[in-house]
Write a protein that holds these residues in place. Structure first.
Motif, PDB file in Angstrom:
ATOM      1  N   LEU A   1     -62.816 -20.923 -51.149  1.00 11.37           N
ATOM      2  CA  LEU A   1     -63.392 -19.681 -51.657  1.00 11.37           C
ATOM      3  C   LEU A   1     -63.541 -18.711 -50.499  1.00 11.37           C
ATOM      4  N   ALA A   2     -62.914 -17.538 -50.642  1.00 10.15           N
ATOM      5  CA  ALA A   2     -63.007 -16.511 -49.618  1.00 10.15           C
ATOM      6  C   ALA A   2     -64.347 -15.759 -49.720  1.00 10.15           C
TER       7      ALA A   2
ATOM      8  N   ALA B   1     -64.203 -25.626 -49.283  1.00  9.10           N
ATOM      9  CA  ALA B   1     -64.477 -24.818 -48.093  1.00  9.10           C
ATOM     10  C   ALA B   1     -64.902 -23.426 -48.541  1.00  9.10           C
ATOM     11  N   LEU B   2     -66.121 -23.026 -48.171  1.00  8.79           N
ATOM     12  CA  LEU B   2     -66.664 -21.732 -48.567  1.00  8.79           C
ATOM     13  C   LEU B   2     -66.639 -20.752 -47.408  1.00  8.79           C
ATOM     14  N   SER B   3     -66.618 -19.478 -47.744  1.00  8.09           N
ATOM     15  CA  SER B   3     -66.788 -18.400 -46.776  1.00  8.09           C
ATOM     16  C   SER B   3     -68.143 -17.752 -46.998  1.00  8.09           C
ATOM     17  N   PRO B   4     -68.648 -16.992 -46.018  1.00 10.29           N
ATOM     18  CA  PRO B   4     -69.944 -16.318 -46.214  1.00 10.29           C
ATOM     19  C   PRO B   4     -69.962 -15.485 -47.484  1.00 10.29           C
ATOM     20  N   GLY B   5     -71.080 -15.543 -48.185  1.00 16.85           N
ATOM     21  CA  GLY B   5     -71.241 -14.761 -49.401  1.00 16.85           C
ATOM     22  C   GLY B   5     -70.604 -15.360 -50.632  1.00 16.85           C
ATOM     23  N   ALA B   6     -69.934 -16.510 -50.511  1.00 19.48           N
ATOM     24  CA  ALA B   6     -69.306 -17.147 -51.672  1.00 19.48           C
ATOM     25  C   ALA B   6     -70.365 -17.873 -52.503  1.00 19.48           C
ATOM     26  N   ASP B   7     -70.025 -18.117 -53.764  1.00 17.41           N
ATOM     27  CA  ASP B   7     -70.936 -18.790 -54.697  1.00 17.41           C
ATOM     28  C   ASP B   7     -70.141 -19.868 -55.435  1.00 17.41           C
TER      29      ASP B   7
END
Length: 342
Positions: free
Chosen positions: A127-128, A154-160
Motif C-alpha cells: 500500500l502506497a 508493506a504499508l507506507s505512511p498514511g496508509a490504512d
C-alpha cells in the motif's frame, strides 16, 4: 523451511514442525509422511461466494495462475479473489497486490476446498502513501485439507489497512499475516474468528512490526471450538527502537464448548521504544451459564440459545467489517458454521 519449499522439493524434511517455535502447535512434519503428486489444473470453477459483489474476479486454482491486482492512484476497486483447492494433490501459488497513492481496494477473498489437498498460498500486498485497503477473507477448507496462507503486507505512511478473516479450519490450517508498519499515522485493523467443530484445526498467526513514530494497530480475534477441534492464536506486536508514540492493542477471546476441544494462545509484546501505548488481552472460557439460563427461562430452546449466544460473541468481529455486502456474507457464514454444529 516452509510448506511451499516442501511442495517444490518434494522433501518432507522441508516441512515446519513442532521443533520450530512458531509452528509447535501446527506440526506439519509430524502429520505429512509423503508429499502427494502435483495437483491437476481445474477447468470448471463454478461461482464464488463474493462474485456478485465484485466488479472483477481473479482466481488461483490448484496453484495455477499468478493473479496480479493493481489499483491506480486515486482509483477505487472492489475485486473478488478466489483461491481454489480441489483433489488430493499438492500445489503452491502466489498473488501480488499493489495499491497506488490514494487508491482504495476492497478485496473479497475466498478459500474454497474439496478433497484432501496440500495447499500453500503466498500474498504480497503493498500500500502506497494514503492508500486504503479492506481485505475480507472466508476460509472454507475441507476437513481433510491442509492449507497454509501467508500474507506479507508493506504499508507506507498514511496508509490504512483493515483485515477480517473468518475460518472453519481444516485438517491443518494456518493463516499468517505479517505487517511492516511504517508509522507516519498509518493505521492497521486485524480481526478474525475461527469457528471449529469435529477434529478441525485453525492457526491464526500475526506479526505487526512498528518501525517508526505515530503508528496505530487494533487487533481483535475470537474463537469458538467444540468436539475435538483445536484453535491456535499467536499474535506478536514488535515496537522497534525509535517507534515512539505507537498505539497498538491486541485482544484474543475464545469459547470452548466441549471437554475435548483445545485452544492454545500466545499473545506477545516486544517493545524497544519509549512513550508507547501497547496492550494485549487474552481470555478462554465457556458460555455464560447465567445468560444461557436466562434465555431458556424466556422460552428459547437450549440449542437455539447456545447458537444465539455464540453468534453474539463472534458478532463483534463481523460488525467491524466496513463493506456492507461483505459484512452480510460474513454474518451468514458465521451463522451457518455455528448453527450447523448444534
Amino acid at each position: 523451511m516452509s510448506l511451499a519449499d516442501a511442495i517444490r522439493s518434494r522433501d518432507v524434511a522441508d516441512l515446519p514442525g513442532k521443533r520450530d517455535e512458531d509452528w509447535r502447535w501446527t506440526d506439519l512434519r509430524g502429520l505429512i509422511r509423503a508429499l502427494p503428486d502435483p495437483s491437476r489444473p481445474l477447468a470448471d470453477l463454478g461461482a464464488g461466494p463474493f462474485d456478485a459483489l465484485a466488479a472483477e474476479v481473479r482466481t488461483l486454482a490448484n496453484g495455477h495462475g499468478a493473479p496480479v491486482i493493481e489499483v491506480a492512484a486515486g482509483q477505487a476497486a472492489t475485486l473478488a479473489l478466489r483461491l481454489i483447492s480441489r483433489g488430493d494433490g499438492a500445489h503452491a501459488g502466489a498473488v501480488r497486490i499493489a495499491v497506488a497513492p490514494g487508491g482504495r481496494l476492497t478485496l473479497l477473498e475466498s478459500h474454497e476446498g474439496q478433497g484432501g489437498y496440500l495447499a500453500q498460498a503466498s500474498l504480497s500486498i503493498t500500500l502506497a502513501e494514503g492508500a486504503v485497503m479492506e481485505r475480507i477473507v472466508l476460509a472454507d477448507d475441507t476437513a481433510d485439507g491442509v492449507s497454509v496462507v501467508e500474507a506479507d503486507v508493506a504499508l507506507s505512511p498514511g496508509a490504512d489497512y483493515a483485515q477480517t478473516v473468518l475460518t472453519s479450519g481444516g485438517r491443518r490450517q494456518r493463516i499468517e499475516t505479517r505487517i511492516a508498519h511504517p508509522g507516519g499515522h498509518a493505521a492497521v485493523r486485524l480481526d478474525g474468528a475461527y469457528l471449529l467443530a469435529d477434529k478441525r484445526h485453525a492457526d491464526f498467526t500475526t506479526i505487526v512490526t512498528h518501525q517508526a513514530v505515530h503508528g496505530t494497530a487494533d487487533q481483535l480475534t475470537k474463537g469458538v471450538v467444540r468436539d475435538q477441534a483445536r484453535g491456535v492464536f499467536q499474535g506478536r506486536i514488535v515496537v522497534a527502537e525509535g517507534a515512539d508514540h505507537t498505539d497498538a492493542r491486541m485482544g484474543h477471546h475464545a469459547l470452548i464448548l466441549s471437554d475435548r476441544a483445545e485452544v492454545d494462545a500466545k499473545p506477545e509484546l516486544e517493545i524497544y521504544a519509549d512513550d508507547v501505548a501497547c496492550a494485549h488481552g487474552n481470555t478462554v472460557g465457556a458460555l455464560d451459564e447465567d445468560a444461557l439460563f436466562y434465555a431458556c427461562q424466556r422460552g428459547i430452546p437450549e440449542d437455539e440459545a447456545r447458537a444465539m449466544l455464540t453468534e453474539a460473541f463472534v458478532g463483534e468481529v463481523v460488525d467491524r467489517i466496513g463493506h456492507a455486502g461483505g459484512r452480510e456474507i460474513a454474518a451468514a457464514f458465521v451463522a451457518g458454521q455455528l448453527r450447523g454444529g448444534q
